[in-house]
Each structure stands twice: as C-alpha cells, then as structure tokens.
Design an enzyme around this catalytic site. Structure first.
Site, PDB file in Angstrom:
ATOM      1  N   CYS A 193      14.169  27.829  -3.243  1.00 55.51           N
ATOM      2  CA  CYS A 193      13.068  28.460  -2.989  1.00 55.51           C
ATOM      3  C   CYS A 193      12.710  29.206  -4.343  1.00 55.51           C
ATOM      4  O   CYS A 193      13.517  30.198  -4.614  1.00 55.51           O
ATOM      5  CB  CYS A 193      13.083  29.445  -1.769  1.00 55.51           C
ATOM      6  SG  CYS A 193      11.744  30.647  -1.726  1.00 55.51           S
TER       7      CYS A 193
ATOM      8  N   CYS B 193      12.570  33.220  -3.608  1.00 55.44           N
ATOM      9  CA  CYS B 193      13.771  34.016  -3.079  1.00 55.44           C
ATOM     10  C   CYS B 193      14.440  34.821  -3.968  1.00 55.44           C
ATOM     11  O   CYS B 193      14.287  34.297  -5.244  1.00 55.44           O
ATOM     12  CB  CYS B 193      14.845  33.046  -2.300  1.00 55.44           C
ATOM     13  SG  CYS B 193      14.657  32.530  -0.585  1.00 55.44           S
TER      14      CYS B 193
ATOM     15  N   HIS C 132      13.728  34.697   3.656  1.00 59.23           N
ATOM     16  CA  HIS C 132      12.893  33.414   3.468  1.00 59.23           C
ATOM     17  C   HIS C 132      12.443  33.010   4.973  1.00 59.23           C
ATOM     18  O   HIS C 132      11.581  32.011   4.981  1.00 59.23           O
ATOM     19  CB  HIS C 132      13.852  32.461   2.896  1.00 59.23           C
ATOM     20  CG  HIS C 132      13.347  31.115   2.646  1.00 59.23           C
ATOM     21  ND1 HIS C 132      12.389  30.675   1.794  1.00 59.23           N
ATOM     22  CD2 HIS C 132      13.355  29.813   3.305  1.00 59.23           C
ATOM     23  CE1 HIS C 132      12.137  29.448   1.657  1.00 59.23           C
ATOM     24  NE2 HIS C 132      12.556  28.915   2.646  1.00 59.23           N
TER      25      HIS C 132
ATOM     26  N   ASN D 201      -2.423  32.023   2.112  1.00 58.62           N
ATOM     27  CA  ASN D 201      -2.402  30.668   2.503  1.00 58.62           C
ATOM     28  C   ASN D 201      -1.270  30.609   3.579  1.00 58.62           C
ATOM     29  O   ASN D 201       0.072  30.616   2.917  1.00 58.62           O
ATOM     30  CB  ASN D 201      -2.393  29.900   1.597  1.00 58.62           C
ATOM     31  CG  ASN D 201      -3.692  29.773   0.984  1.00 58.62           C
ATOM     32  OD1 ASN D 201      -4.869  30.163   1.401  1.00 58.62           O
ATOM     33  ND2 ASN D 201      -3.760  29.095  -0.279  1.00 58.62           N
TER      34      ASN D 201
ATOM     35  N   SER E 189       2.423  25.660  -0.446  1.00 60.84           N
ATOM     36  CA  SER E 189       3.422  24.842  -0.866  1.00 60.84           C
ATOM     37  C   SER E 189       4.768  25.378  -0.645  1.00 60.84           C
ATOM     38  O   SER E 189       5.950  24.864  -0.933  1.00 60.84           O
ATOM     39  CB  SER E 189       2.962  24.384  -2.169  1.00 60.84           C
ATOM     40  OG  SER E 189       2.894  25.442  -3.038  1.00 60.84           O
TER      41      SER E 189
ATOM     42  N   HIS F 265       8.164  30.508   2.385  1.00 64.24           N
ATOM     43  CA  HIS F 265       8.536  31.899   2.097  1.00 64.24           C
ATOM     44  C   HIS F 265       7.398  32.539   2.279  1.00 64.24           C
ATOM     45  O   HIS F 265       6.398  32.527   1.547  1.00 64.24           O
ATOM     46  CB  HIS F 265       9.077  31.993   0.699  1.00 64.24           C
ATOM     47  CG  HIS F 265       9.993  33.316   0.316  1.00 64.24           C
ATOM     48  ND1 HIS F 265      11.272  33.380   0.258  1.00 64.24           N
ATOM     49  CD2 HIS F 265       9.363  34.625   0.448  1.00 64.24           C
ATOM     50  CE1 HIS F 265      11.503  34.765   0.201  1.00 64.24           C
ATOM     51  NE2 HIS F 265      10.509  35.382   0.246  1.00 64.24           N
TER      52      HIS F 265
ATOM     53  N   HIS G 276       4.645  35.006   1.912  1.00 65.24           N
ATOM     54  CA  HIS G 276       3.985  35.396   0.558  1.00 65.24           C
ATOM     55  C   HIS G 276       2.481  35.269   0.622  1.00 65.24           C
ATOM     56  O   HIS G 276       2.020  34.504   1.279  1.00 65.24           O
ATOM     57  CB  HIS G 276       4.446  34.681  -0.828  1.00 65.24           C
ATOM     58  CG  HIS G 276       3.943  33.303  -0.943  1.00 65.24           C
ATOM     59  ND1 HIS G 276       4.278  32.263   0.056  1.00 65.24           N
ATOM     60  CD2 HIS G 276       3.053  32.734  -1.631  1.00 65.24           C
ATOM     61  CE1 HIS G 276       3.602  31.130  -0.192  1.00 65.24           C
ATOM     62  NE2 HIS G 276       2.958  31.495  -1.374  1.00 65.24           N
TER      63      HIS G 276
ATOM     64  N   GLN H 107      -1.188  35.887  -2.251  1.00 69.37           N
ATOM     65  CA  GLN H 107      -1.585  35.941  -3.549  1.00 69.37           C
ATOM     66  C   GLN H 107      -2.590  36.715  -3.956  1.00 69.37           C
ATOM     67  O   GLN H 107      -3.329  37.323  -3.042  1.00 69.37           O
ATOM     68  CB  GLN H 107      -2.116  34.449  -3.956  1.00 69.37           C
ATOM     69  CG  GLN H 107      -1.266  33.435  -3.820  1.00 69.37           C
ATOM     70  CD  GLN H 107      -1.564  31.988  -4.381  1.00 69.37           C
ATOM     71  OE1 GLN H 107      -2.162  31.850  -5.341  1.00 69.37           O
ATOM     72  NE2 GLN H 107      -1.504  30.781  -3.747  1.00 69.37           N
TER      73      GLN H 107
HETATM   74  O1  G1P Z   1      -1.580  28.518  -5.589  1.00 73.04           O
HETATM   75  P1  G1P Z   1      -0.797  27.474  -4.430  1.00 73.04           P
HETATM   76  O2  G1P Z   1      -0.507  28.130  -3.268  1.00 73.04           O
HETATM   77  O3  G1P Z   1       0.018  26.572  -5.098  1.00 73.04           O
HETATM   78  O4  G1P Z   1      -2.337  26.509  -4.218  1.00 73.04           O
HETATM   79  C1  G1P Z   1      -2.911  26.730  -2.909  1.00 73.04           C
HETATM   80  O5  G1P Z   1      -3.957  27.847  -2.939  1.00 73.04           O
HETATM   81  C2  G1P Z   1      -4.879  27.867  -4.040  1.00 73.04           C
HETATM   82  C3  G1P Z   1      -5.718  29.450  -3.628  1.00 73.04           C
HETATM   83  O6  G1P Z   1      -6.259  29.239  -2.765  1.00 73.04           O
HETATM   84  C4  G1P Z   1      -5.830  26.588  -3.687  1.00 73.04           C
HETATM   85  O7  G1P Z   1      -6.511  26.602  -5.090  1.00 73.04           O
HETATM   86  C5  G1P Z   1      -4.980  25.550  -3.881  1.00 73.04           C
HETATM   87  O8  G1P Z   1      -5.767  24.359  -3.606  1.00 73.04           O
HETATM   88  C6  G1P Z   1      -3.947  25.629  -2.859  1.00 73.04           C
HETATM   89  O9  G1P Z   1      -3.046  24.596  -2.651  1.00 73.04           O
END
Ligand code: G1P
Ligand code: G1P
Lengths: 348, 348
Positions: free
Chosen positions: A52, A55, A115, A155, A163, A166, A168, A170
C-alpha cells in the site's frame, strides 16, 4: 380529484444551494432489478500492507518514502490533476471556444496509519486529528495568493473510483472557484443579502422543527437528508452556528464535527451491513481574500447504493440528458437511516 | 516563461450550451490505475431469448405480451418514473422548501426484434426505422397538451445501468422541461437573439474549418468531439441544417442520421474492440406549443470507458463536489477515434 402529495406522487424538488431542480419518483422503488450488481468485497484487511503506497514507511510511485507517521499525514498527490507551475493564459475564438489556464495543488491525506480502518471504525479523538489537518491545510493552502478555493473530499469504496482502501481523503486546491461551489456561492449570497442570515442557518432551523429528515445531532452539528437529496441516501452535515469555514470552529466544535462524521458513517455501514461507499466533501468559503459571511460550512455525502450492498443507483440516461432522478423520497431514506442501530455492525 | 497551451496545460473549458465550465488535466492520463476494473462480458447472444421481456411474443412483467414485431416496437414502460394521472399541485414553505408535481409518459423502444444486435451491427435501413419511430413518438407525445418535453435516449451496457442487452432505447416525456435542456434552451436563445443564427450552426461551421475534432460526416450530419467534452470519448452528432427537431428532417436527412449513428457507434466499438457502453440522447426543441428557431437538433453520447474495455472514468469526488474533470484532451480523443478502422471489429 386527488390532492398532490409529495410523499406519494412524482414531483420535482428545488435545491436552493444550486438553484436546480431534481425529479422524485416515489412509486418507482418497487421496480425489480435485473441489471449490474456490484461485487461485495469485504475481506479483512491487515493493519499494515507492504504493497500500500499510503501505509507508513512504504515507498510511493515517485520514489518518495512515507514517514512512520502516527496519526494523520498529508503529501502532494503524485498524480495531481492541478499543477502549480501552469503558465497563466487564455484561449478564445468567438463566443464558442473558450479555455483558460487553471493551476493548483493536489494533496492526499492519510486519516490513520492503520490500513484496516475506515472512518466509522476510528475513535472520535483520531477523527478529530483529521479535522485538525483539514483545518491546517485549508489555512496554509487558502493563505496562498494563487489559491482561491480549497476542496477537501473523500472518495470511499472501489465503486466510487477509490483505488486504495487505506483510510484517506484528498484536497484539490485551485486558483478558480469550482463549478458546484460557485453555484452555492451565488445562491447563498443572494439569500444572505435578502435575509441577513445564512441560507443554511434558516434551513437547519426549519429542519430541526420538522424533524422528519434529521438523522443525528450533537451540540454543534446536525446530520440530515436534505429535502432536495438526489442520491438514494444522500446526506449533509451542517454546523449549527453560522461559520463560513473550518477555521472559525471552536475546539469543542471540531470534536463535534469528528463525532457526527463517525455517527453518520456508522449509520451508513449499518444500512446494508457493508462498508458503505460514498464521495463526501466539505463546502466552505472560497479563499479569495474576501469576507464570506454568506457562506455556511457544510459537508455533502453522495453515496451510490440504492437497494442493497450490491445494487446501486445509476445516474445515467435521463439523469445525464434531462434531470437527476431518485426512486425513494428523502423522508423515506431518512427514516430508514434513523431507525438503524447506533452501534457499528462489526462491533455487535 | 512558457506560454499557456491547452493541449499541454491543465485548464478549464467553457460549454456554451450549458454555460458551465469543465476541468481538463491533459498530463494526467499517465497515472497508473489500481482501482476497480469492470467485468467484460462479451458472450454471444442468441437472436431470440425466451427470458427477455423485449423479445417478440414474450410476456412482460405486467402480464402483457409483446406482438411478433418485425422491425421496431414501442410500448409504455412497465416501471415508468413519470405517470399520467399525477394530480397537479405545489408544496412550498418559504424559499427553501419547494416541490411541484410532475407528470409524463415513459416508453420503451425496441430497435430490432433481433436480441443479438446492437446499433453498429444493424443495417442503416433498419436504424432508419428507429429514427422514424422516434419521429412518430416525438410528434404524438409532443402534440399532447400535457407534454412540454420529449426526451429520447439510449442507455447501452450494464456499466451504464442498462438492465437488458436487447437493442432498445427509452423516452421520458414530461410536462416540464428537464434541467439540462432548460440550460441549453436559455443559452441557445441568447445566442440566437444576438446572432440571428443557431449556436450550433456557427459552432459546426467553425469545427468543420478547424477539422481537429471532427470524426465523421455525411451530407446532413457531423459527428465530433465537442471542444467542451467531459467524458473521455464524449461526442455529439449535429445536423448541418438549422432544424429544431426530428420532424423538420427530410427523408434523406433521416437516413443520414441513421447512417452517422451507425458510423459513430462503430468507431466506439472499434476503440477497445468491445461493445462500447454509453448513454446517448437527442436534444431538440421543447413541445410547449411555442416556436423554437433557436433550438438546433443534436444528439449527445456520454460513454464512461477511459483506458480500456475494463477501466472507466469515475465522475466522483472532485467531479461531484467541484468541477467535472477529464484526463485527456478532446483533440486527443478525436484523433484516436478518427484513426480507427471504419469496419466493425466483429466483421473483420
Ligand atoms: O485520485 P484518485 O483517487 O486516483 O481518482 C479518483 O478521484 C478523482 C477525484 O475525485 C477522480 O477524478 C478520479 O476519476 C477517481 O478515480
Ligand atoms: O429504466 P431502466 O433502464 O431500468 O433504468 C436505467 O435508466 C434510467 C433512466 O436513465 C435510470 O433512472 C436508472 O437509474 C437506470 O438504471
């Protein structure tokens, strides 16, 4: 002739934050589902995963190594959608071809070194550390001349394009104010100028009287299903006090935000007894150097699941070309969430 | 200092139809993907499936039986989101709680009795029959007093929430004009009042000169990637002549619409050599009894696939809370589509 009743009849509802309408078809939840079902992967994750990139102590794709962090940790996204060194400029050709340069900073925020956790499984005191890091980032990024808006979001779940499991979130901080928040800015400003109070303080007051869409509250925050929710179990967290951003919260309020975040996501997990996917994010005042008394701090949760852990709502076809549409009412969704056990299903 | 270049640098583009901006991050397509991959199910389907509720002679859920139809067939959706007998009315409580009754008619349109086909695999003369049925439905529904807009669309592929692979589309006809088309109405009207020509006729003229986003054309229609595309391989079909709806098309133009629909969807299938999922739909003049010279007939295609048959673009997180975002440029997407073989991969 029968009287119009928004609990029973198809109708449109108005979203005063965006100024847009949504379509509600209460009767349609009875439709059988023969379409795609999502994989439900509920494997138990280890506390540390050597593969990961979030981590502690692991190497990331750029070659950098994560420190052995003990609570939260933020770093610049290795695949940032916005870059700092983008040259300023515009391109235009008549009214129909317009482009303009956009710059910014994208960061990743690890919520915990562990994790295996998710927000509803974390302790309030540890979620509080996430709130503190959000505040710190909002201040540091927002103080920059070249950042006009700091979008903090999470997300969660692979069906939401996440993806890495873990825990998290943004941050995408940009020079310009994004589309959704500029709609909310405009409508909140018009309301504030008319009434001298923030739109969401009046809205919250009404909701607390009506009670039917309230999910949970503490001293400083309320979680509810907004009247204009479009995702099946869409919710909002709204601060009781008129605060425009995280920096105006008191120490107690910050802990209360962590508390309501945990309580709401616990309801979510309990709904289908599965780790509930969503996109969530804070909406707060732009950092364009102006005062924003019209802005009222809130957090949106947009979860896609509709009927079960494996059947989601598709926002396609009519929703993309016409109007966003939902199959159950906001009131029905609120009732279901509210009646769930307050204890996380994994702990029962 | 380097000059801003919209092929290389992150930027925003303006969509003159909706009046909204989107975010483009051209450099970001290099990011590796570790997230959810879609199942690619390409099983060969029989021409007739006794379990399919759209195949000729089969019974539908309501107990009704499909006729033994020979080309196209439409019927009222057994799970309509809009109903005809909804009582009129409104609910409001201040500025913040507003709902209003919405009524309408939902129909399903079978494109062919052959369960195994998709649009790119159909003959132009058979797709032409779909265009004729669309026209008939647009006229019949649109002529009704209680229908102000006729939204014709197609959801294709299970990842687009389509629950039956039998070639079909839908119509949701409503009393009120939906959200997306009301934005397009407003912006097209402003343009028409200013210039005396439709927005899309001027736009198309420019694109035909620039050539870089054009995919394919015939005498009456052009398929292109719009400058403001947000989905990775989003496209539009635009009529060369200023026509506001299907009923103004000549016989030849209707066949040309069928032809370009086939050619565009063939490119799509050839891109990843898979039956390409999308939501597509016609946007045309409201049927509110007014003249709409500002409206220019077009069709949108919103396909989710990004990198391969199994990796799609997620419109989540920042896209839901901030601004819709894409990772490749419209020009790059157009080039890739344009360079593909014109012959469907299954026939090679
Ligand atoms: O940045 P990540 O987690 O790889 O990507 C994810 O979040 C982003 C922001 O919402 C999006 O634009 C991507 O389509 C999504 O796969
Ligand atoms: O009517 P269907 O094909 O069952 O349903 C599909 O298309 C509808 C219209 O775009 C959407 O509202 C649904 O979410 C989707 O699953």
């Amino acid at each position: 002739m029968a009287k119009f009743d928004y609990i029973e009849n198809p109708h449109r509802r108005y979203n005063p934050l965006t100024g847009e309408w949504i379509l509600v078809s209460p009767h349609r939840s009875k439709r059988p589902w023969q379409g795609q079902v999502e994989k439900v992967v509920e494997e138990k994750r280890p506390e540390y995963d050597s593969q990961c990139y979030l981590c502690p102590t692991n190497e990331r794709v750029g070659g950098e190594k994560n420190p052995n962090y003990e609570d939260v940790y933020s770093f610049q996204n290795d695949f940032s959608a916005l870059l700092q060194d983008t040259p300023e400029g515009e391109f235009s050709d008549g009214d129909l071809f317009k482009a303009e340069s956009e710059s910014g900073i994208c960061k990743v925020i690890c919520f915990s070194p562990n994790h295996s956790l998710t927000v509803p499984e974390m302790k309030v005191e540890n979620i509080r550390k996430v709130v503190d890091l959000w505040s710190k980032e909002y201040k540091e990024l927002g103080d920059r001349e070249d950042i006009g808006y700091v979008q903090i979001f999470e997300n969660k779940g692979s069906i939401m394009g996440c993806s890495n499991p873990h825990p998290h979130g943004q941050i995408w901080a940009s020079k310009l104010v994004p589309l959704e928040t500029s709609k909310e800015s405009e409508n909140q400003l018009a309301y504030f100028e008319k009434h001298g109070r923030t739109m969401l303080s009046d809205y919250l007051k009404s909701e607390l009287e009506k009670k039917e869409r309230i999910l949970v509250e503490n001293n400083s925050f309320v979680a509810l299903v907004p009247f204009w929710a479009v995702w099946p179990f869409e919710t909002m967290i709204i601060s009781k006090r008129e605060v425009s951003n995280l920096l105006e919260l008191t120490d107690e309020e910050k802990t209360d935000l962590a508390d309501v975040y945990k309580k709401l996501t616990t309801m979510y997990d309990n709904l289908f007894e599965v780790s509930f996917a969503y996109s969530a994010g804070l909406h707060q005042a732009p950092t364009d150097g102006e005062e924003h008394p019209e802005w009222h701090l809130h957090m949106h949760f947009y979860p896609p699941l509709l009927r079960s852990a494996s059947v989601k709502k598709f926002m396609v076809g009519y929703e993309m070309l016409g109007t966003p549409q939902r199959d159950i009412t906001a009131e029905g969704a609120a009732k279901r969430l509210r009646e769930l056990s307050k204890i996380h299903y994994k702990l029962r």
